[in-house]
Design an enzyme around this catalytic site. Sequence first.
Site, mmCIF file in Angstrom:
data_model
loop_
_atom_site.group_PDB
_atom_site.id
_atom_site.type_symbol
_atom_site.label_atom_id
_atom_site.label_comp_id
_atom_site.label_asym_id
_atom_site.label_seq_id
_atom_site.Cartn_x
_atom_site.Cartn_y
_atom_site.Cartn_z
ATOM 1 N N THR A 148 2.075 93.426 33.695
ATOM 2 C CA THR A 148 2.829 94.118 34.724
ATOM 3 C C THR A 148 4.234 94.166 34.166
ATOM 4 O O THR A 148 4.500 93.571 33.147
ATOM 5 C CB THR A 148 2.759 93.296 36.039
ATOM 6 O OG1 THR A 148 1.396 93.190 36.429
ATOM 7 C CG2 THR A 148 3.544 93.896 37.168
ATOM 8 N N GLY A 166 2.837 89.001 35.343
ATOM 9 C CA GLY A 166 2.039 87.813 35.058
ATOM 10 C C GLY A 166 0.874 87.573 35.990
ATOM 11 O O GLY A 166 0.385 86.447 36.078
ATOM 12 N N ASP A 211 -8.533 94.186 41.235
ATOM 13 C CA ASP A 211 -7.749 93.322 42.109
ATOM 14 C C ASP A 211 -8.368 93.182 43.497
ATOM 15 O O ASP A 211 -7.921 92.366 44.298
ATOM 16 C CB ASP A 211 -6.312 93.844 42.236
ATOM 17 C CG ASP A 211 -5.370 93.175 41.239
ATOM 18 O OD1 ASP A 211 -5.851 92.348 40.446
ATOM 19 O OD2 ASP A 211 -4.166 93.463 41.257
#
Length: 570
Positions: free
Chosen positions: A380, A472, A422
Amino acid sequence: MKFTIDYIKRIAICGTLLFLVGALLVGCSEINVTKYYENGAIASSAPIATDVGCDVFQQGGNAFDAAVAVGLTLAVVHPEAGNIGGGGFALIRDGKTNEVRALDFREKAPMQAHQNMFLDKDSNVIDDLSTLGAMASGVPGTVAGFYELWKTYGTIPWEDLVNIAASLADTGFIVDLKLAESFADYKQELSIYNETANIFLRRGNTPQVGERLIQKDLAKTLYKIAAQGLDGFYSGETAELIDSCMKKHGGVISIDDLEAYKTTWRRPITFSFDSLLIYSMPPPSSGGILLGQILKLIEPHDLTRYTSESPEFIHLFCEMSRLAFADRSEHLGDPEYYSIPPGLLDSTYLERRQSLFDPEHASQSEMTLPGIVPTESDETTHFSVCDKQGNMVAITYTINASFGSKLVVDGAGFLLNNEMDDFSVKPGVPNIFGLVGGEANKIEPGKRMLSSMSPTLVLKNGKPFLALGAPGGSKIITVVAQAIINFTRFGLTPLETVKHPRFHHQWLPDILYLEEGSFDINVLQTLIRYGHNIKERSHYSDLQLIYINENNDLMSPISDPRKRGSSSGF
């Protein structure tokens, strides 16, 4: 006001000079210099992007103009995470009104998505389906997010800001050592799809240090976005190219999904920590609530007996993180699809959770359950921008894993995200970051997947104090929490805060991660004696922080030395 071709060439030349200077300074990374700026400050993950933001300031732009230019430039020069094919969150403070707002431009599940889309006929998870290729991608939100930020707060013409990035893609930029290493590390994955290999693996080789990387298809897409605004991405030729990519590679994003995409302004998560007022992202990010839980659980503890690297403090921090991440697994998701308990930051609830803490023994994650709440990538990238008007911008955005789904939209030149991973692909099955979820984060059409991104703004006595955030995955939350504690409780300087060794615990897996080679053997032995399962790992994350001095309002931006970012100002 126009950014001319000569200006773009100057930025590209500056990138070359930065590369050469960086090569000369290898071995000098321990030189500590703190710089302060009066008019504006930027900390980002790429020197060229930081330079672009500074030039926007010099041309009269505000923090929002600079942030849009930085974000779009990162889509060109930081392809591991910078993007127009992903999504993210912006936390902003309007210096005119002192209002703090949260902009949600997170990706959405396509309307054809469903709960079992990544499972086989026996309900087993199909390897790589949620992480590679078209099926892994959610509907991108980045372009809509930057456009909304500009439309609401920008002062420089949209076309001028976007054309900076478009021209850099068109004329190219010099690849530095870190980017070359990143390409080399992912060479195999970047070769999976011809569309991707044609850009990043010309003649079978990844871009080398000192080579000029030109991205003509990406430039063409950015020029369309510059001229047409949202229509340059969410309809017309670009949308048709995305649709063709989906049909060719078995994805489910449709033109209707693209045309229907909307950003959302949300109320930030707000809480106090000591004398500070902290704002962070609300769901569908878990960042704000977990950051609040960790800091509020630690707040009553006297840390003056410890140092920032003492085993007692690491144990305390990780035990509170364990409790917070357990709550994440059950209670958090997209608030438009799941009723999130409003008491997760309630003082009575947190006192009850805190009572589970044993100062001398690590708890076991399998015995640590989510609380009963009272009813009421690794990739990211983050950048922080502030200006003298009191405007603050903290943006974290992503395509999830490094280089996202590894699939470039043919003819459009940008990588698609793999954010569908996700979601909770199957209850109890961890995603690529090891996070476990359930009903709250199951896949549903049009739903935003849960995130850990935590762009954060901190005020002191009502005035700007800190703007920070990091990449992260699940580690974002603990990186930001440790930075706030290290700076405010342990009195580290901004530079020491950003450089400081990191540790992480996220409930499951039941492992305390420590940055390798960063902690004394006595610290490790004490943590093992407490009962922690220790695992050292490589240095991680990329904290981008701006400190605003409360006495003179001067701004000090700091970029994490672990990666290739830079900080500067005007």
